[in-house]
Design an enzyme around this catalytic site. Structure first.
Site, PDB file in Angstrom:
ATOM      1  N   ASP A  47       8.750   3.157  -5.722  1.00  0.00           N
ATOM      2  CA  ASP A  47       7.837   2.124  -6.279  1.00  0.00           C
ATOM      3  C   ASP A  47       7.621   2.228  -7.823  1.00  0.00           C
ATOM      4  OD1 ASP A  47       7.806   1.415  -3.532  1.00  0.00           O
ATOM      5  OD2 ASP A  47       5.820   2.424  -3.287  1.00  0.00           O
ATOM      6  N   GLU A  93       7.748  -8.383  -0.638  1.00  0.00           N
ATOM      7  CA  GLU A  93       6.694  -7.382  -1.196  1.00  0.00           C
ATOM      8  C   GLU A  93       7.305  -7.074  -2.634  1.00  0.00           C
ATOM      9  OE1 GLU A  93       6.573  -3.767   1.201  1.00  0.00           O
ATOM     10  OE2 GLU A  93       8.483  -3.684   0.799  1.00  0.00           O
TER      11      GLU A  93
HETATM   12  O1  FUB Z   1       5.650   2.611  -0.874  1.00  0.00           O
HETATM   13  C1  FUB Z   1       4.950   1.908   0.209  1.00  0.00           C
HETATM   14  C2  FUB Z   1       5.284   0.457   0.450  1.00  0.00           C
HETATM   15  O2  FUB Z   1       6.959   0.412   0.507  1.00  0.00           O
HETATM   16  C3  FUB Z   1       5.268  -0.379  -1.026  1.00  0.00           C
HETATM   17  O3  FUB Z   1       4.072  -0.467  -1.405  1.00  0.00           O
HETATM   18  C4  FUB Z   1       6.506  -1.180  -0.876  1.00  0.00           C
HETATM   19  O4  FUB Z   1       6.566  -2.292  -1.834  1.00  0.00           O
HETATM   20  C5  FUB Z   1       7.559  -0.547  -0.164  1.00  0.00           C
HETATM   21  O5  FUB Z   1       8.230   0.143  -1.285  1.00  0.00           O
END
Ligand code: FUB
Length: 327
Positions: free
Chosen positions: A19, A226
């Protein structure tokens, strides 16, 4: 011996990182990633395997230099309101202060967004006592615009709980819209001058196709899942994000930081591992995509590594798709 980083290779290998939010601060590249834990517990759609407990800051003087790990800059135990799961963070600079924005589950297991501050881009960061009032879901990304107004973009489906906030309050049984209904968009909130609270109510961003029709929830190649990121190029705001279930990083463009955004295309083809998450940054006269994959762990979804690739625009401002495994 320290070695320089290479495109499409992990920028560090001594810890798992994911991320990545990349920024140029004080003339250097700073990367604010999640710090994946090296455990072998099972995975589920709620994302319980992503049980991260701290943040490290990474930096590179330039793309010819090694990547430096500045060590732990914030730990879960020091955040009074947070119970678990320090997920994707971002950083911003304003008011002579560096702000680290991050999501975590509160003591009721509801994801909220927190802020921590430092005088130094490499931390350590001191968290606020409470989460940002009115915040929810995950993956904050902050844009400080040319007029010095700051916006935080956030949200994520499934483990990120965005569909549980459809009515404006938390509904543990909240579901994604039906396939033929408009998809849920990411959320944007203008930040207060001190960057510690929302100015007004967060708003859902509309993402539409070339005809102005909303992208539908069943359009999984294009709908928001996301990992929102917003950057500016040639007077346009670019909203890029992960499509989750179809594993693309895609983007949409607007003349307004709060949208509506018009869907344009793919930035990154699927990577090894389930999640895909990115940031886009200009360093000197070139543009770069920071992303992660699970190649270093042979595909274990929660053991990821941050990488980068150069990003190219076409003359009309559209972005060329990157296949990170193509030689
Ligand atoms: O790393 C945890 C979660 O997985 C992140 O918040 C999302 O964007 C995905 O990458």
């Amino acid at each position: 011996m320290e070695t320089k980083t290479k495109p499409n290779k992990p920028i560090v290998e001594h810890i798992f990182t994911a991320d990545p939010s990349a920024h140029v601060f004080e003339g250097k590249l700073y990367i604010y990633p999640s710090h994946d834990l090296d455990h072998d517990e099972p995975s589920n759609d709620n994302g319980d395997q992503y049980k991260m407990e701290d943040y490290h800051v990474l930096s590179m003087d330039n793309f010819e230099s090694p990547c430096v790990d500045h060590g732990e800059v914030l730990h879960l135990k020091d955040i009074p309101w947070a119970k678990k799961q320090l997920w994707a963070p971002d950083a911003a600079y304003k008011n002579n202060t560096y702000y680290l924005f991050f999501p975590a589950r509160d003591h009721n297991e509801i994801f909220r967004l927190g802020v921590a501050t430092s005088e130094n881009p490499a931390g350590p960061f001191t968290p606020q006592e409470n989460y940002i009032p009115g915040s929810f879901s995950i993956d904050p990304a902050v844009l400080v615009d040319d007029d010095n107004k700051a916006y935080v973009y956030f949200g994520g489906l499934w483990g990120g709980q965005l569909e549980k906030w459809k009515t404006g309050t938390f509904d543990p049984n909240g579901k994604e819209p039906a396939a033929d209904e408009p998809a849920l968009g990411p959320i944007v909130a203008e930040l207060s001058e001190d960057m510690l609270s929302f100015e007004g109510k967060p708003q859902e961003i509309s993402i539409v196709d070339e005809n102005g029709d909303p992208i539908l929830a069943g359009d999984e190649d294009r709908r928001f899942f996301e990992g929102a990121w917003v950057h500016k190029y040639n007077g346009y705001y670019y909203l890029s994000y992960s499509t989750g279930t179809t594993h693309y990083i895609v983007y949409a463009m607007s003349k307004n930081p709060q949208g509506p955004f018009v869907y344009k295309g793919k930035i990154l083809t699927p990577v090894i591992g389930w999640t895909t998450h990115h940031s886009i940054v200009q360093f000197e006269d070139k543009w770069y995509l920071f992303y992660h994959d699970s190649s270093l762990s042979d595909g274990v979804n929660h053991k990821r590594s941050v990488k980068y690739a150069e990003l190219h625009y076409n003359e009309d401002g559209t972005i060329q798709t990157i296949d990170p495994y193509k030689e």
